[in-house]
Design an enzyme around this catalytic site. Structure first.
Site, short mmCIF file in Angstrom:
data_model
loop_
_atom_site.label_atom_id
_atom_site.label_comp_id
_atom_site.label_asym_id
_atom_site.label_seq_id
_atom_site.Cartn_x
_atom_site.Cartn_y
_atom_site.Cartn_z
N GLU A 31 0.84 -1.21 0.00
CA GLU A 31 0.00 0.00 0.00
C GLU A 31 0.87 1.26 0.00
OE1 GLU A 31 -1.51 1.91 3.41
OE2 GLU A 31 -1.18 0.18 4.70
N LYS A 165 -3.36 -0.94 15.81
CA LYS A 165 -2.89 -0.13 16.93
C LYS A 165 -3.96 -0.01 17.98
CE LYS A 165 0.45 2.79 14.77
NZ LYS A 165 0.23 2.72 13.33
N1 PSU Z 1 -2.74 1.93 10.70
C1 PSU Z 1 -1.41 2.10 10.86
N2 PSU Z 1 -0.71 2.77 9.91
C2 PSU Z 1 -1.31 3.25 8.78
C3 PSU Z 1 -2.71 3.03 8.61
C4 PSU Z 1 -3.38 2.36 9.59
O1 PSU Z 1 -0.88 1.67 11.86
O2 PSU Z 1 -0.64 3.86 7.94
C5 PSU Z 1 -3.38 3.47 7.35
C6 PSU Z 1 -3.62 2.27 6.41
O3 PSU Z 1 -3.47 2.70 5.07
C7 PSU Z 1 -5.07 1.91 6.68
C8 PSU Z 1 -5.67 3.29 6.93
O4 PSU Z 1 -5.70 1.25 5.61
O5 PSU Z 1 -4.68 3.99 7.68
C9 PSU Z 1 -6.97 3.24 7.69
O6 PSU Z 1 -7.50 4.52 7.76
P1 PSU Z 1 -9.00 4.74 8.32
O7 PSU Z 1 -8.91 4.45 9.78
O8 PSU Z 1 -9.31 6.17 8.00
O9 PSU Z 1 -9.87 3.78 7.57
#
Ligand code: PSU
Ligand code: MN
Length: 311
Positions: A31, A165
């Site tokens: 990604e 996390k």
């Molecule tokens: N969690 C992490 N690092 C990240 C992300 C999530 O520890 O970089 C990023 C990933 O790309 C994940 C996105 O798909 O954040 C999720 O965002 P949201 O919570 O807005 O769906």
């Protein structure tokens, strides 16, 4: 394989990835939100380069995915990666945003949901990342649940991650995955879902298998059954890079509190928390983040190799 489909003129795949897909060789998707929104420059670029070389050293091709000027880019030159890693106005692209960001010809970092959707379009079925999105704390009122989870329920791609996390509600994240029919699997002695910076969240996994080839076999069974959901492989951060439980949980509490006070909402929440935690831990969280990404790249490559070697 639909890559020759003239309707997919907007998908721009590097030669090496195209060759690998064509010849049925192992490929691992990567990604780009982790680069554009998850880490600062130059560590973001360094992380992507090293993940790629780890994957290649296992005999698999690395397919870094992003949206660039109206095209889906799969596999990048070092210069293209450098441009992406330095860029300022990058959109964080979830699966639902792909068509709009293409139409607007904007630069986009793809999240887990968007990367899964694109990988699946191209016949790539293994993907390495850091952490997946999940159910946010307080989702009972905010309804903030990452679309990563929904995508996992409808897209047959295996996502190798270090859990989620604890900025998230891990218990509810696992419940949601269970409801949506997404298995979460550990390998070796991994019995608990990892909490990204630390090796265990205290919440048990449904399945633990001895080695990566078992995941490859499970993927093949899903394929044979025509199952649509993905699989989450939970790979804890290597012991020597795991963070102190107390330091990281304090940092997360403070970051979550500040996000609430500042009224940070929606897609801004995750990047805000990540950057706050990095500041609070004086960069130590960044080193942990990089190391777990390397370990996930290595494991994803082993699964991809295992999958193509199934007779
Ligand atoms: N969690 C992490 N690092 C990240 C992300 C999530 O520890 O970089 C990023 C990933 O790309 C994940 C996105 O798909 O954040 C999720 O965002 P949201 O919570 O807005 O769906
Ligand atoms: Mn969200």
């Amino acid at each position: 394989m639909t890559l020759k489909d003239p309707n997919l003129y907007f998908v721009d795949i590097s030669k090496s990835v195209q060759q690998a897909i064509k010849n049925g060789l192992p490929v691992v998707a990567l990604e780009s939100t982790i680069i554009t929104h998850g880490m600062p420059y130059p560590e973001n670029k360094q992380t992507a380069l090293k993940m790629q070389s780890i994957i290649e050293s296992q005999g698999a091709a690395a397919a870094l995915i992003a949206l660039v000027d109206g095209k889906i880019k799969i596999g990048m030159t070092e210069q293209e990666l450098d441009d992406l890693a330095k860029a300022k106005d990058v959109i964080k692209v979830a699966a639902k945003d792909i068509p709009l960001v293409l139409a607007r010809r904007k630069l986009g970092g793809t999240t887990v949901s968007a990367t899964m959707r694109i990988a699946n379009l191209c016949g790539i079925n293994v993907f390495a990342t850091g952490g997946i999105g999940g159910v946010h704390r307080g989702a009972q009122t905010t309804m903030d649940i990452s679309s990563d989870l929904e995508e996992l329920s409808r897209t047959p791609v295996t996502v190798v991650c270090s859990g989620a996390k604890s900025i998230l509600d891990i218990k509810l994240t696992l419940e949601f995955l269970e409801t949506k029919g997404v298995p979460v699997v550990g390998i070796g002695d991994t019995k608990d879902f990892p909490a990204f910076f630390t090796r265990s969240s205290g919440y048990a996994l449904d399945h633990t298998v001895p080695d990566p080839t078992f995941v490859a076999q499970a993927m093949r069974f899903n394929e044979l059954m025509g199952v649509k959901n993905g699989i989450v492989v939970a790979n804890p951060v290597p012991k020597e890079y795991a963070m102190d439980e107390k330091i990281i949980s304090d940092a997360i509490e403070n970051a979550v509190k500040e996000a609430q006070e500042k009224g940070i909402k929606g897609k801004e929440v995750t990047p805000f928390l990540l950057s706050k935690i990095k500041d609070i831990t004086a960069g130590k969280s960044l080193e942990t983040n990089m190391q777990l990404a390397y370990s996930n790249a290595d494991l994803a490559a082993k699964i991809a190799v295992g999958f193509v070697n199934i007779k």
